[in-house]
Design a protein around this motif. Structure first.
Motif, short mmCIF file in Angstrom:
data_model
loop_
_atom_site.label_atom_id
_atom_site.label_comp_id
_atom_site.label_asym_id
_atom_site.label_seq_id
_atom_site.Cartn_x
_atom_site.Cartn_y
_atom_site.Cartn_z
N SER A 142 14.73 3.03 -14.58
CA SER A 142 15.03 2.05 -13.54
C SER A 142 14.18 2.31 -12.30
O SER A 142 13.94 1.39 -11.50
CB SER A 142 16.52 2.11 -13.17
N GLU A 143 13.74 3.54 -12.11
CA GLU A 143 12.92 3.90 -10.95
C GLU A 143 11.88 4.92 -11.37
O GLU A 143 12.18 5.90 -12.05
CB GLU A 143 13.80 4.48 -9.83
N LEU A 144 10.63 4.69 -10.96
CA LEU A 144 9.53 5.57 -11.33
C LEU A 144 9.44 6.77 -10.37
O LEU A 144 9.83 6.69 -9.21
CB LEU A 144 8.21 4.80 -11.29
N ALA A 145 8.91 7.88 -10.89
CA ALA A 145 8.74 9.11 -10.09
C ALA A 145 7.42 9.02 -9.33
O ALA A 145 6.36 9.40 -9.84
CB ALA A 145 8.75 10.33 -11.01
N LEU A 146 7.48 8.53 -8.10
CA LEU A 146 6.28 8.33 -7.28
C LEU A 146 6.42 8.96 -5.90
O LEU A 146 5.78 8.54 -4.94
CB LEU A 146 6.01 6.83 -7.13
N SER A 147 7.24 9.97 -5.79
CA SER A 147 7.54 10.54 -4.48
C SER A 147 6.32 11.18 -3.82
O SER A 147 6.17 11.11 -2.59
CB SER A 147 8.67 11.58 -4.60
N ASN A 148 5.44 11.80 -4.59
CA ASN A 148 4.25 12.42 -4.00
C ASN A 148 3.35 11.37 -3.35
O ASN A 148 2.81 11.58 -2.26
CB ASN A 148 3.46 13.19 -5.06
N ARG A 149 3.20 10.25 -4.03
CA ARG A 149 2.35 9.20 -3.48
C ARG A 149 3.00 8.57 -2.25
O ARG A 149 2.32 8.23 -1.27
CB ARG A 149 2.09 8.15 -4.55
N ARG A 150 4.33 8.40 -2.28
CA ARG A 150 5.04 7.89 -1.11
C ARG A 150 4.86 8.83 0.08
O ARG A 150 4.67 8.40 1.22
CB ARG A 150 6.52 7.75 -1.43
N ALA A 151 4.94 10.13 -0.19
CA ALA A 151 4.82 11.11 0.90
C ALA A 151 3.44 11.06 1.54
O ALA A 151 3.31 11.18 2.76
CB ALA A 151 5.11 12.52 0.35
N LEU A 152 2.40 10.87 0.72
CA LEU A 152 1.05 10.78 1.27
C LEU A 152 0.91 9.56 2.18
O LEU A 152 0.30 9.63 3.25
CB LEU A 152 0.02 10.71 0.15
N LEU A 153 1.49 8.43 1.77
CA LEU A 153 1.44 7.24 2.62
C LEU A 153 2.18 7.48 3.93
O LEU A 153 1.71 7.10 5.01
CB LEU A 153 2.05 6.04 1.89
N ASP A 154 3.33 8.13 3.87
CA ASP A 154 4.10 8.42 5.09
C ASP A 154 3.30 9.31 6.04
O ASP A 154 3.38 9.17 7.27
CB ASP A 154 5.43 9.08 4.73
N GLU A 155 2.53 10.24 5.48
CA GLU A 155 1.72 11.14 6.30
C GLU A 155 0.60 10.40 7.03
O GLU A 155 0.24 10.75 8.16
CB GLU A 155 1.10 12.25 5.43
N THR A 156 0.02 9.40 6.37
CA THR A 156 -1.13 8.71 6.96
C THR A 156 -0.74 7.50 7.80
O THR A 156 -1.54 7.03 8.61
CB THR A 156 -2.09 8.24 5.85
N TRP A 157 0.47 7.00 7.63
CA TRP A 157 0.87 5.76 8.30
C TRP A 157 0.94 5.94 9.81
O TRP A 157 1.47 6.93 10.32
CB TRP A 157 2.23 5.30 7.79
N GLN A 158 0.39 4.97 10.55
CA GLN A 158 0.43 4.98 12.01
C GLN A 158 1.03 3.66 12.49
O GLN A 158 0.43 2.60 12.29
CB GLN A 158 -0.97 5.19 12.58
N ASP A 159 2.17 3.73 13.13
CA ASP A 159 2.89 2.53 13.54
C ASP A 159 2.13 1.68 14.55
O ASP A 159 2.38 0.47 14.66
CB ASP A 159 4.26 2.91 14.13
#
Length: 611
Positions: free
Chosen positions: A438-455
């Motif tokens: 029901s949900e894919l294991a993509l936490s590492n990729r999510r974490a990388l996006l959170d690190e680079t995201w600038q509001d």
């Protein structure tokens, strides 16, 4: 351009050098010209050399005047002449004409922060015997690879994973929970690899090892300037900086050429290179499938620029026979099918030259992918009054199947999801269906996006930053592994420090204008290239693997093997996989989005684990 491998023992009593021979033999293709070693009972360092600069006197390791600092480096330092002037003025003496000798003396004067002064592509190992400290470093954007693992207090590192696997402390174990991400994106994000415990050192980082442990320092990260530039002067600035970059990257004591695809990026680099070095050789690869062949455009550019044109043809038979070897060179399942064509081109070019200039980086730096419009579409959709949104969804449903399904997928997404899914090759719902999840294991990729995201940045600027630190990485690894597999050096002038800095001073809405991806870059290139080359439809160096995997195709045998092994893939439903294989083989539905990465994964497991 070379290969490095070695160890650092936090406990000297465990020191041994029994496996350095095996480690170096596994990467001899990276440096067939000579070998070098260093050992002091704590550090064990090995080097394979492909000689490009100072071919007679630049063998490594390289040392400081007192012999206390030792360096091994893979790559090129393009501003080494300017750095030598600075270092000589500070009293340093040079024993060679090698560009990499500046690393030793820069470290002596500036310590760990010396990498901030470098303009080049590099992965280095620097050992300070006096302090008993080892530094591993990669260039700013990650052009050259460097992998490492720590096993029982021993740091093991190398230019390629296969060398690390030769170390006696390392066992080849497949990383768990990576198939979800690979099937969606065809690559893994951040530092993770397909081998448990083996990491890729992130770009712009220095890893410092001493007797007490490991510490990672970031000396550079991509950041948009606050005073973004625009206007016609920007177009001229791009031209001037790229010409300067190409001029710098022509430094060599051996013959050079260009990798010419026929697209705007490699074409512009090739023409600029030929302007500096008339008669420059160019190399292209062609296909019998006309939809994928760009040799006509490549020949046109070669004639325009006065380049000596060379061409190698590819076909499905060559592709099929070479695939296992290419995956071995890549260390991991392929991200892009054209890896094999790059290898073929480089292997042919190696008969004529030892260095190739390529066109990687422009799409990520200057907004070149058509999929950028999917993010803009999703962003625009959110601003449309809710009462009109059903009409927009209906309109996208009426588009052709090829173009409509993907835009429809992006409607209603949050800004972060728009960026996150932008580079996906397969729909997450399709992957989840195959994996019975029901949900894919993509936490590492999510974490990388959170690190680079600038509001404080726009969605498209955040996308650009994410592309540089994510999507660009497997492209650069592909170019490195395939060129070095053929014992040839590939250089990327568009990723020179000066070009990257210019790109980060231009907002995404300036880079993409009038429905034209890479607008400013193309305007700059138009002064040197015909309009038909600058504005041609983007093919992206594709390979017709979907056709080759059909019934009676050259890759059908790999589909048979995939079908036979369908019960062995972690989490994959064998019944559903069998259905996908049957539908694709018979031409009912095109499932190459799932079957191509799974085929690679299957061959990779056979290659590295001998099941």
């Amino acid at each position: 351009m070379c290969g490095i491998a070695g160890k650092f023992f936090s406990d000297r009593s465990r020191f041994h050098d029994d496996d350095l021979d095996r480690m170096l033999r596994s990467i001899v293709h990276r440096g067939p010209d000579s070998e070098g070693r260093y050992s002091d009972g704590r550090a064990l360092l090995g080097f394979r050399r492909l000689s490009i600069i100072d071919t007679t006197g630049g063998d490594q390791p390289l040392f400081s005047e007192d012999g206390e600092i030792v360096v091994l480096a893979n790559g090129e330092i393009y501003n080494y002449k300017e750095l030598k002037v600075l270092l000589r003025a500070r009293g340093h003496q040079f024993r060679t004409n090698s560009d990499c000798e500046v690393l030793v003396h820069l470290y002596e004067d500036f310590g760990r922060n010396f990498a901030e002064k470098l303009n080049g592509m590099y992965a280095f190992c620097l050992y300070d015997h006096r302090r008993q400290t080892l530094l591993l470093g990669r260039d700013r954007v990650g052009i050259k690879p460097l992998y490492f693992t720590q096993q029982d207090g021993v740091l093991i590192f190398a230019s390629e994973i296969k060398a690390i696997l030769q170390a006696s402390e390392v066992s080849s174990i497949e990383s768990p929970d990576v198939l979800d991400e690979y099937l969606c994106f065809r690559s893994l994000s951040g530092q993770q690899t397909f081998f448990e415990g083996v990491e890729l050192l992130a770009p712009g980082r220095i890893l410092e090892a001493d007797r007490h442990g490991l510490h990672v320092h970031q000396y550079w990260h991509p950041t948009f300037r606050e005073d973004l530039i625009s206007g016609n002067e920007t177009i001229q600035l791009i031209r001037d900086k790229l010409q300067g970059s190409v001029r710098r990257q022509l430094m060599s004591d051996v013959p050079l050429g260009t990798q010419l695809s026929g697209g705007v990026d490699s074409s512009w680099v090739s023409v600029l290179a030929a302007r500096e070095a008339p008669g420059m050789k160019s190399f292209s690869v062609g296909f019998s499938e006309l939809d994928f062949d760009e040799t006509g455009e490549a020949r046109q550019v070669a004639a325009l620029g006065g380049l000596e044109y060379h061409e190698v043809k590819s076909d499905s038979g060559k592709f099929s026979s070479l695939l296992p070897r290419i995956i071995w060179h890549n260390d991991e399942p392929l991200t892009h099918a054209n890896s094999l064509e790059i290898y073929n081109l480089c292997r042919y070019a190696r008969e004529h030259v030892k260095v190739l200039l390529t066109g990687e980086g422009a799409d990520e730096l200057f907004g070149g992918y058509p999929r950028y419009y999917l993010c803009r579409l999703g962003e625009t959709y959110e601003r449309i009054p809710a009462v009109l949104q059903p009409a927009i969804r209906l309109a996208t449903d009426w588009l052709s199947r090829n173009r409509g399904r993907r835009p429809r997928f992006f409607l209603g997404m949050t800004p972060r999801d728009l960026v996150f899914w932008n580079a996906a090759f397969a729909r997450p719902d399709k992957v989840a269906w195959l994996m019975d999840k029901s949900e894919l294991a993509l936490s590492n990729r999510r974490a990388l996006l959170d690190e680079t995201w600038q509001d404080d940045l726009s969605l498209l600027d955040n996308l650009s930053l994410h592309e540089i630190q994510n999507y660009l990485q497997p492209i650069l690894l592909r170019q490195d592994k395939m060129s070095m597999g053929a014992s040839i050096e590939a250089r990327v002038p568009i990723l020179d420090n000066d070009i990257v800095d210019v790109a980060l001073s231009i907002g995404a809405r300036e880079k993409i204008r009038n429905l034209t991806p890479k607008y400013l870059f193309k305007k700059a290139a138009a002064k040197d290239l015909p309009s038909g080359i600058v504005h041609k439809r983007k093919i992206g160096f594709g390979v017709p693997v979907g056709t080759w995997m059909r019934k009676n195709g050259a890759l059908e045998g790999f589909l048979d093997r995939l079908n036979d092994q369908r019960c062995k893939f972690p989490g994959v439903s064998p019944v559903k996989l069998e259905k996908l294989i049957h539908e694709h083989r018979e031409g009912v539905v095109d499932h190459q989005d799932i079957l191509w990465p799974l085929l690679n994964y299957s061959v990779w497991r056979d290659t590295y684990f001998r099941q």
